[in-house]
Enzyme design. Structure first.
Site, PDB file in Angstrom:
ATOM      1  N   GLY A 104      -0.638  53.357  63.846  1.00 16.10           N
ATOM      2  CA  GLY A 104      -1.877  53.271  64.604  1.00 16.10           C
ATOM      3  C   GLY A 104      -1.614  52.667  65.964  1.00 16.10           C
ATOM      4  O   GLY A 104      -0.498  52.256  66.276  1.00 16.10           O
ATOM      5  N   HIS A 105      -2.647  52.629  66.755  1.00 16.67           N
ATOM      6  CA  HIS A 105      -2.549  52.115  68.106  1.00 16.67           C
ATOM      7  C   HIS A 105      -2.408  50.590  68.112  1.00 16.67           C
ATOM      8  O   HIS A 105      -3.061  49.899  67.328  1.00 16.67           O
ATOM      9  CB  HIS A 105      -3.783  52.527  68.904  1.00 16.67           C
ATOM     10  CG  HIS A 105      -3.849  54.000  69.128  1.00 16.67           C
ATOM     11  ND1 HIS A 105      -4.258  54.888  68.140  1.00 16.67           N
ATOM     12  CD2 HIS A 105      -3.534  54.744  70.212  1.00 16.67           C
ATOM     13  CE1 HIS A 105      -4.205  56.117  68.628  1.00 16.67           C
ATOM     14  NE2 HIS A 105      -3.774  56.055  69.879  1.00 16.67           N
TER      15      HIS A 105
END
Length: 146
Positions: free
Chosen positions: A8-9
């Site tokens: 994920g970011h």
């Protein structure tokens, strides 16, 4: 067994993995692959490649990513397309990851995918709606919870 790659970011994947360790302890073949500011898709693809090298070849692989169509999703898609034993689910959250960790030794990847859709639905609860249901079931009296 299903091996898990979480991505994920920012530090999302690392934090999610850390939270799961508080509950399940250390787990084999669970790898957090963060996508950090300033990195491109090629960097993430290389990180995935490195993570996949740590996973036994006989294991199925489940990518859990934060956003459908985001860079972590897009970087994993080529691997999914060429693999018969890998898939990906977006919208990862802690309840979903815990479900995967609890079941990954007992189900196939296909069975896991079906279960995760339901877990995601069940994990989103609105407190006021839940309290209203309890009240309707006469479990809440005038003075509060019984």
């Amino acid at each position: 067994m299903i091996s898990v790659i979480i991505s994920g970011h920012g530090d999302f994947a690392t934090a999610l993995e850390g939270s799961s360790k508080m509950i399940f302890g250390e787990e084999d073949h669970v790898v957090a692959v963060p996508f950090l500011r300033g990195q491109g898709i090629q960097t993430l693809e290389e990180k995935y490649k490195q993570a996949l090298e740590e996973i036994p070849l006989e294991n199925e692989v489940l990518f859990l990513v934060d956003i459908f169509g985001g860079t972590p999703y897009n970087a994993a898609t080529p691997y999914i397309l060429k693999s018969q034993t890998a898939d990906m689910v977006s919208g990862v959250n802690l309840p979903m990851l815990l479900e995967v960790l609890a079941m990954r030794e007992h189900v196939t990847l296909k069975e896991m995918l079906g279960r995760l859709k339901k877990v995601n639905e069940e994990s989103v609860q609105v407190c006021s709606e839940h309290l209203k249901k309890l009240q309707q079931m006469s479990q809440i009296g005038e003075g509060g919870l019984l």
